[in-house]
Design a protein around this motif. Structure first.
Motif, PDB file in Angstrom:
ATOM      1  N   ALA A 593       0.835  -1.206   0.000  1.00  0.00           N
ATOM      2  CA  ALA A 593       0.000   0.000   0.000  1.00  0.00           C
ATOM      3  C   ALA A 593       0.874   1.262   0.000  1.00  0.00           C
ATOM      4  N   ALA A 594       1.958   1.246   0.790  1.00  0.00           N
ATOM      5  CA  ALA A 594       2.843   2.421   0.838  1.00  0.00           C
ATOM      6  C   ALA A 594       3.529   2.617  -0.509  1.00  0.00           C
ATOM      7  N   PHE A 595       3.924   1.525  -1.142  1.00  0.00           N
ATOM      8  CA  PHE A 595       4.554   1.598  -2.468  1.00  0.00           C
ATOM      9  C   PHE A 595       3.566   2.200  -3.475  1.00  0.00           C
ATOM     10  N   ALA A 596       2.311   1.720  -3.426  1.00  0.00           N
ATOM     11  CA  ALA A 596       1.285   2.233  -4.353  1.00  0.00           C
ATOM     12  C   ALA A 596       1.080   3.720  -4.124  1.00  0.00           C
ATOM     13  N   LYS A 597       1.145   4.123  -2.863  1.00  0.00           N
ATOM     14  CA  LYS A 597       0.949   5.538  -2.529  1.00  0.00           C
ATOM     15  C   LYS A 597       2.036   6.389  -3.195  1.00  0.00           C
ATOM     16  N   GLY A 598       3.272   5.916  -3.126  1.00  0.00           N
ATOM     17  CA  GLY A 598       4.369   6.658  -3.762  1.00  0.00           C
ATOM     18  C   GLY A 598       4.305   6.573  -5.276  1.00  0.00           C
ATOM     19  N   LEU A 599       3.981   5.392  -5.778  1.00  0.00           N
ATOM     20  CA  LEU A 599       3.961   5.162  -7.230  1.00  0.00           C
ATOM     21  C   LEU A 599       2.925   6.050  -7.903  1.00  0.00           C
ATOM     22  N   LEU A 600       1.754   6.172  -7.294  1.00  0.00           N
ATOM     23  CA  LEU A 600       0.649   6.884  -7.940  1.00  0.00           C
ATOM     24  C   LEU A 600       0.420   8.272  -7.347  1.00  0.00           C
ATOM     25  N   ALA A 601       1.364   8.732  -6.507  1.00  0.00           N
ATOM     26  CA  ALA A 601       1.266  10.066  -5.915  1.00  0.00           C
ATOM     27  C   ALA A 601      -0.052  10.268  -5.176  1.00  0.00           C
ATOM     28  N   LEU A 602      -0.420   9.298  -4.334  1.00  0.00           N
ATOM     29  CA  LEU A 602      -1.654   9.424  -3.551  1.00  0.00           C
ATOM     30  C   LEU A 602      -1.330  10.120  -2.229  1.00  0.00           C
ATOM     31  N   GLU A 603      -2.380  10.458  -1.490  1.00  0.00           N
ATOM     32  CA  GLU A 603      -2.159  11.144  -0.215  1.00  0.00           C
ATOM     33  C   GLU A 603      -2.873  10.404   0.906  1.00  0.00           C
ATOM     34  N   GLY A 604      -2.485  10.722   2.138  1.00  0.00           N
ATOM     35  CA  GLY A 604      -3.288  10.275   3.276  1.00  0.00           C
ATOM     36  C   GLY A 604      -2.990   8.878   3.768  1.00  0.00           C
ATOM     37  N   GLU A 605      -4.007   8.266   4.384  1.00  0.00           N
ATOM     38  CA  GLU A 605      -3.855   6.990   5.089  1.00  0.00           C
ATOM     39  C   GLU A 605      -3.598   5.831   4.129  1.00  0.00           C
ATOM     40  N   LEU A 606      -2.990   4.759   4.672  1.00  0.00           N
ATOM     41  CA  LEU A 606      -2.740   3.583   3.825  1.00  0.00           C
ATOM     42  C   LEU A 606      -3.957   2.661   3.739  1.00  0.00           C
ATOM     43  N   THR A 607      -4.846   2.714   4.759  1.00  0.00           N
ATOM     44  CA  THR A 607      -5.965   1.758   4.779  1.00  0.00           C
ATOM     45  C   THR A 607      -6.813   1.775   3.501  1.00  0.00           C
ATOM     46  N   PRO A 608      -7.311   2.961   3.054  1.00  0.00           N
ATOM     47  CA  PRO A 608      -8.130   2.951   1.838  1.00  0.00           C
ATOM     48  C   PRO A 608      -7.354   2.450   0.615  1.00  0.00           C
ATOM     49  N   ILE A 609      -6.049   2.774   0.571  1.00  0.00           N
ATOM     50  CA  ILE A 609      -5.233   2.336  -0.576  1.00  0.00           C
ATOM     51  C   ILE A 609      -5.097   0.818  -0.535  1.00  0.00           C
ATOM     52  N   LEU A 610      -4.856   0.296   0.661  1.00  0.00           N
ATOM     53  CA  LEU A 610      -4.710  -1.146   0.824  1.00  0.00           C
ATOM     54  C   LEU A 610      -5.967  -1.868   0.365  1.00  0.00           C
ATOM     55  N   VAL A 611      -7.120  -1.371   0.825  1.00  0.00           N
ATOM     56  CA  VAL A 611      -8.373  -2.077   0.521  1.00  0.00           C
ATOM     57  C   VAL A 611      -8.674  -2.033  -0.976  1.00  0.00           C
ATOM     58  N   GLN A 612      -8.329  -0.902  -1.642  1.00  0.00           N
ATOM     59  CA  GLN A 612      -8.729  -0.795  -3.044  1.00  0.00           C
ATOM     60  C   GLN A 612      -7.682  -1.258  -4.031  1.00  0.00           C
ATOM     61  N   MET A 613      -6.400  -1.095  -3.691  1.00  0.00           N
ATOM     62  CA  MET A 613      -5.366  -1.351  -4.698  1.00  0.00           C
ATOM     63  C   MET A 613      -4.665  -2.697  -4.545  1.00  0.00           C
ATOM     64  N   VAL A 614      -4.689  -3.253  -3.320  1.00  0.00           N
ATOM     65  CA  VAL A 614      -3.846  -4.438  -3.081  1.00  0.00           C
ATOM     66  C   VAL A 614      -4.694  -5.691  -3.014  1.00  0.00           C
ATOM     67  N   LYS A 615      -4.364  -6.656  -3.863  1.00  0.00           N
ATOM     68  CA  LYS A 615      -5.118  -7.910  -3.873  1.00  0.00           C
ATOM     69  C   LYS A 615      -4.352  -8.941  -3.066  1.00  0.00           C
ATOM     70  N   SER A 616      -5.051  -9.547  -2.090  1.00  0.00           N
ATOM     71  CA  SER A 616      -4.332 -10.590  -1.363  1.00  0.00           C
ATOM     72  C   SER A 616      -5.247 -11.751  -1.031  1.00  0.00           C
ATOM     73  N   ALA A 617      -6.500 -11.694  -1.476  1.00  0.00           N
ATOM     74  CA  ALA A 617      -7.420 -12.781  -1.111  1.00  0.00           C
ATOM     75  C   ALA A 617      -7.112 -14.015  -1.947  1.00  0.00           C
ATOM     76  N   ASN A 618      -7.445 -15.165  -1.375  1.00  0.00           N
ATOM     77  CA  ASN A 618      -7.305 -16.479  -2.019  1.00  0.00           C
ATOM     78  C   ASN A 618      -6.267 -16.524  -3.134  1.00  0.00           C
ATOM     79  N   MET A 619      -5.022 -16.321  -2.751  1.00  0.00           N
ATOM     80  CA  MET A 619      -3.954 -16.347  -3.741  1.00  0.00           C
ATOM     81  C   MET A 619      -3.397 -17.762  -3.904  1.00  0.00           C
TER      82      MET A 619
END
Length: 1177
Positions: A593-619
């Motif tokens: 999530a922190a990497f995505a935040k830097g990569l896409l120039a996002l702001e703020g908390e990591l939680t919303p980024i984690l929930v929307q950008m990072v896939k980790s279910a049933n891998m």
């Protein structure tokens, strides 16, 4: 129907209340037509006057009435569209004034033949319905349906009846007359609405469509809290809140949250056969509205799939709204409608204004011309000619970036095992279904609370009766209680408890245990804690994400001169297909999530980024490793390691053969440092004892007793950490437990980096020795000789290898991604270009294993391939794959080559060993830079152009060379003696003949103006610049940082109170080194095939898991899209060479990194550690 003539009506009616868009100016309108239109109007006027003289009837005009609130009817889109509508010869537009709509009875309203009327705040919809019933005009948007659009329940009901996909939902109506519709049960991580269960993340929407306060609730495993969306205020559209409980007043729709990778698609219909779609950043991602230079929200037109066009048609017809906007969520390969807004226009698209007026005008004429006896036929036009963009020039186009990245800096991982027999533990085990598999993982806060309650209860009983029947050891119960109480609150990311059923109790493992094993079954309780991402780890990940942008082409227009913005442009214009995967460990997910935040120039908390950008279910184990179930091969390897490391004598020649059969220099060096392994372990043990006694002394001293250490650890906890290692490392018989070496190294590495201020003696010696031991034990646990390394690597990495192979094959476009619409995208040079990025965040085991596969799997022959031999020498000199280690695979396409030829696709392999360690400076292995020129392509360096010829791209203007140099030549560079030479080497073609420079030979000293802090040093460059092989196209990150970060980029979530928790100690990351830059896709594909097939015999278990992944196309992959079968590669092929020509200066800043050699010469040369910059400069 009465017959209002065009001009005649204006005179007979109430002229002050009507704005007719005619040739002359209406009372309150400026003239809206251009001169040609004005003249045409005047000629028509003259014609009419002549007609009147001859008493022939005037030509009948069709009057289109606009009945809406003034704010809407005078808006720019409405004005633009109505101007265009007036160009129809027989159409006149009349705007109903707001005071007439609000205050006059409907029989006094202006007359019209066709009514455009729609509800907005304050609009009297009842009166509009009454008017329509009275005058019976042609309705563009049905008025009665607009009552339904104001209620989200009705909208969803209609969508469902039409068979349109929408998220699973339930309605909670708080109405005293209907108590049966108000059953809400709220759990920690879910709600149950009238019997329907919605696990977090879920969405809560007010039933009234005018209420835009939509909340999204996040699971505790991602950090909890909620995102509150609202109508845009300035540059914000949502804000994160720690509140996790749902609202208790009002009626709501609850629906499951759709993982859309951070984009929303807005669709605008004009009739059932026309739909325009735009994508924008999802307001839930970080709540910041992206605006352009004019302050408008940035949106990009995207292509709709055939299915989505059908949905648009259905929505338009079902709601009887010709002009209609609705929202699409693209998730899991499907499109779901989540909102219908009724009448709305696209903003700022001239093409849409033209289309909309044309469609509406044709519709009005088609319906009304016959009854008015107006001669008119539908014009046939060549609509929608598909534009196929091509890229010119011989440059290769970046098509795919795949990166496998280890998580960032973490707290030491700790675990404690205890055998438990108390009935309460068995009840808990049964409650959560432990008997099904004999194993149970407890991570949820509620479950951990239950374990804590049991521990407290047993300790209370022990306190009262020392002789009671509680078999659990008091010390271990106390530790269990302390760890579970540690942070004052549970977050699923911090801790977990595992319970394993032992039918006959635990066999006596070590001499520590005094009594023999008890009879009967027991449970083995393993408590794991620590291992969380530190604030430093977050910063590392975010900075690496920021630096990673420079891998991508582009960076023109608004972004010219800002390196790394090519990616932001690709991404914001929906030409970037990004998926981020992470294993299920909290530290790995937060790194992603922190990497995505830097990569896409996002702001703020990591939680919303984690929930929307990072896939980790049933891998299915793609990135997770179940460390508890080691393979047989690993067990054997560990046993051999233990045996060799237990010899109380100096390593012999035979030991070197046994332990380092590959002859790797890093291993041999470590063995030389160690000499006698048992003696070294003795030293390490003595140093740990010294360390714990120093900590005890500090604890007894009232001045330092309650000192706050890094990341809110206390001396007490630090002492527990080290005392446990002291106890576990050496058992009663004096033998050492070699498996504890990685933990010792882990702890001392953490303390030397983060708690150096304590000034504990001998930590550096402990660091040096435990590191030498760890440099043997850690890599060799993944196999000692090559066959073992391959065997273990395949056990870990098979699903990931298969996935990488699919990623490389599937770079050909697929339907499910957001594609830019070429007809509407002004200012985007190559709307057809699509770059796929797949990022896999994982732990050490997967990175070691994947590297082993590339090293020992037979990708290339070292004897025949000089570049590969150099790469292998470099890798064998790397001793540690530290945090943020990266393995990067880049795929390029040469559009000038025959699609079947092997030269069409070209693959590069890059690697970085991650974060620099405390004492790395003197013995750093040197790679050969990023994209060094290989010997055979030096003679080809003639025309290194950029991928897009920027000079043709008007809105994206390229910089002239003088500006390019002045951007690079910053005060920071002038501080150094080599500054001017650096600019030269960056831009002059003469210097890029593949000559080999080490940079900064003259400035190993630090210049006085530059203060060293760890934070900025990472941005010294993503790429290694150890050889200026060809000209440097990757941008100068350090200047970018200087211009972009006046203050250090700390995320608001990090506590400033305690000095940002040692942020000055964020170590920098080694730049990427190229392992090979001229592989063909066919080579790589055949290699991956061979590796996967080779392991398939040995690992039937893994294959079974994979069949679930790849054969069931219906389920898709995790949460990602389903995969079509891979495209077969043709075999008549020759190896590809990278295009390496000097920098073509005419086309401005290079727009692709494929073209060129090492990146910015400002990358820190590893031999030159002193050059670190802080952001504030």
């Amino acid at each position: 129907m009465s017959e209002p003539g065009g001009e005649g009506w204006c005179q007979s009616g109430n002229p002050t209340s009507v704005f007719a868009y005619e040739g002359h100016q209406g009372p309150e309108e400026g003239g809206m037509k251009n001169e040609g239109e004005m003249r045409k109007g005047e000629e028509e006027g003259q014609g009419k006057e002549e007609d009147e003289d001859y008493d022939s009837p005037p030509e009948r005009q069709i009057v289109v009435g606009i009945c809406s609130m003034m704010k809407k009817s005078k808006s720019k889109p409405m004005t633009q569209i109505m101007e265009r509508l007036c160009k129809f010869e027989y159409i006149t537009v009349v705007i109903f004034p707001e005071e007439v709509i609000l205050n006059e009875p409907v029989d006094k309203w202006p007359l019209c033949d066709c009514l455009v009327s729609f509800h907005s705040k304050g609009f009297p919809l009842d009166k509009a319905v009454e008017y329509a019933n009275l005058r019976n005009p042609l309705l563009i948007n049905d008025l009665n349906m607009q009552y339904y659009i104001q209620d989200r329940r009705e909208v969803y009901r209609i969508l469902q009846e039409e068979g349109i996909d929408l998220p699973r939902y339930a309605v909670l109506t708080r109405d005293p007359d209907r108590p049966e519709e108000c059953n809400l049960v709220e759990g920690e991580d879910h709600v149950e609405v009238n019997g329907e269960v919605f696990p977090k993340p879920f969405v809560e929407k007010p039933v009234c469509a005018e209420d835009h306060n939509v909340y999204i609730y996040y699971p505790t495993s991602a950090g909890g809290g909620s995102q509150r969306l609202f109508r845009k205020i300035g540059s914000r559209s949502s804000v994160y809140s720690p509140e996790s409980c749902v609202r208790k007043t009002g009626s709501y729709i609850y629906e499951e949250f759709m993982p859309t990778d951070g984009t929303d698609v807005k669709v605008y219909t004009v009739g059932p056969d026309y739909a325009h779609a735009e994508a924008r950043k999802s307001p839930a991602l970080d709540g910041k509205v992206e605006r352009d230079s004019e302050g408008k929200e940035i949106r990009y037109p995207v292509m709709l799939t055939a299915m989505e066009k059908l949905v648009a048609r259905k929505v338009c017809l079902a709601f009887k709204q010709t002009v209609c906007g609705f929202d699409l969520l693209r998730a899991n390969g499907h499109s779901f409608v989540c909102d219908v807004n009724g009448f709305s226009f696209v903003k700022n698209s001239m093409k849409y204004y033209d289309d909309c007026a044309k469609v509406l005008g044709n519709m009005v004429m088609r319906e009304l011309a016959p009854q008015f006896h107006i001669p008119w036929s539908i014009p046939m036009e060549a609509e929608d000619i598909p534009i196929v963009p091509t890229t010119s020039g011989t440059m290769m186009e970046l098509r795919c970036v795949i990166a496998i990245i280890r998580h960032g800096d973490r707290t030491p991982k700790q675990k404690m095992k205890m055998e438990v027999r108390h009935p309460l533990f068995f009840e808990l085990f049964e409650k959560y279904g432990g008997y099904k598999s004999g194993k149970l993982k407890l991570k949820k806060p509620k479950q951990l609370q239950e374990v804590l309650d049991i521990a407290r209860l047993l300790l209370a009983e022990l306190g009262q009766h020392t002789d009671c029947e509680i078999e659990e050891k008091k010390g271990k119960l106390e530790q269990l209680k302390t760890v579970l109480e540690m942070y004052g609150h549970f977050s699923g990311i911090n801790r977990k408890v595992q319970l394993t059923y032992l039918p006959n109790g635990q066999p006596k493992a070590s001499s520590e245990e005094e009594e023999g094993p008890k009879e009967g079954p027991s449970l083995l309780l393993v408590l794991k804690w620590g291992g969380e991402l530190t604030p430093a780890g977050r910063v590392q990940a975010e900075e690496l994400g920021r630096a990673f942008r420079c891998m991508y082409p582009g960076g023109q227009g608004d972004y010219a001169g800002f390196p790394g913005c090519g990616l932001l442009r690709l991404h914001s214009t929906y030409r970037h297909d990004l998926k981020i995967y992470a294993s299920d460990e909290g530290r790995v997910q937060m790194t992603a999530a922190a990497f995505a935040k830097g990569l896409l120039a996002l702001e703020g908390e990591l939680t919303p980024i984690l929930v929307q950008m990072v896939k980790s279910a049933n891998m299915n184990g793609m990135l997770d490793s179940d460390s508890e179930s080691l393979t047989d091969c690993q067990q054997r390897v560990k046993a051999r390691l233990h045996e060799i490391m237990q010899k109380d004598q100096d390593f012999t020649e035979a030991d070197y053969q046994k332990l380092a059969p590959t002859g790797s220099p890093s291993l041999v060096n470590s063995m030389k440092i160690i000499g006698n392994p048992v003696r070294t372990c003795d030293q390490v043990y003595a140093l740990i004892q010294r360390l714990t006694s120093q900590i005890r002394k500090r604890l007894e001293d009232p001045k330092s007793a309650d000192l706050q250490l890094y990341h809110s650890e206390t001396l007490e906890l630090m002492l527990q950490r080290w005392s446990k290692l002291e106890r576990d490392f050496r058992n009663k018989s004096g033998r050492y437990d070699i498996s504890k070496i990685p933990d010792i190294y882990d702890c001392v590495k953490y303390d030397t980096q983060h708690n150096a201020t304590l000034g504990l003696e001998d930590t550096l010696e402990l660091f040096r020795l435990s590191r030498a031991l760890a440099d043997i034990v850690i890599p060799q646990e993944y196999g000692i000789n090559k066959p073992e390394k391959m065997d273990i690597a395949q056990a870990y990495c098979l699903p990931l290898m298969k996935k990488i192979q699919l990623d490389l094959q599937r770079t050909h476009e697929d339907e499910a991604v957001n594609k830019l619409h070429p007809l509407y995208s002004r200012g985007v040079m190559s709307p057809g270009r699509h770059v796929r990025t797949r990022l896999y965040f994982t732990s050490e085991s997967h990175v070691h294993s994947l590297l082993s596969i590339f090293r020992y799997g037979g990708l290339l022959d070292e004897v025949k391939d000089q570049q590969w031999k150099q790469a292998m020498d470099y890798l064998s000199a790397v001793s540690e794959l530290n945090y943020m280690t990266q393995i990067v695979i880049m795929l390029y396409e040469d559009n000038n080559k025959d699609p079947g030829s092997e030269e069409r696709f070209h693959v590069e392999l890059h690697f970085s060993p991650g974060v620099k360690s405390c004492e790395d400076e003197e013995n750093v292995p040197l790679g050969f830079g990023f994209r060094p020129a290989s010997a055979e392509n030096q003679e080809k360096q003639t025309n290194q152009g950029s991928l897009e010829d920027l000079s043709q791209d008007e809105p994206d203007r390229a910089l002239p060379l003088s500006e390019l140099i002045s951007i690079r030549r910053s005060p920071m560079i002038r501080n150094r003696k080599t500054g001017s030479m650096e600019v030269l080497s960056e831009t002059s073609p003469s210097s890029s003949k593949g000559a080999s420079y080490r940079l900064f030979p003259s400035c190993s000293r630090q210049s006085p103006e530059i203060k060293p802090t760890g934070l900025g040093s990472l941005c010294s460059g993503l790429f290694s610049a150890s050889v200026l092989g060809v000209s440097s196209s990757a941008p100068n990150l350090r200047d970018y940082v200087r211009t972009h970060h006046r203050k250090p980029p700390l995320s608001p979530g990090l506590p400033f109170g305690d000095g940002f928790e040692g942020c000055s100690m964020v170590p920098s990351i080694y730049p990427l080194e190229t392992l090979h830059n001229s592989l063909s896709l066919k080579q790589v594909d055949e290699f991956l095939n061979a590796v996967c097939e080779d392991s398939s015999d040995a690992h039937a278990k893994t294959m079974k898991a994979l069949s679930v992944l790849f054969d069931t196309s219906s389920q898709g992959y995790g949460q990602a899209h389903t995969y079509p079968p891979p495209k077969a590669l043709s075999s008549s092929e020759t190896p590809v060479r990278p295009p390496t020509h000097p920098l073509c200066l005419s086309s401005g800043p290079p727009s692709t990194v494929s073209s060129a050699g090492p990146s910015s010469p400002t990358s820190v040369n590893p031999s030159n550690p002193a050059i670190n910059f802080s952001f504030s400069e």
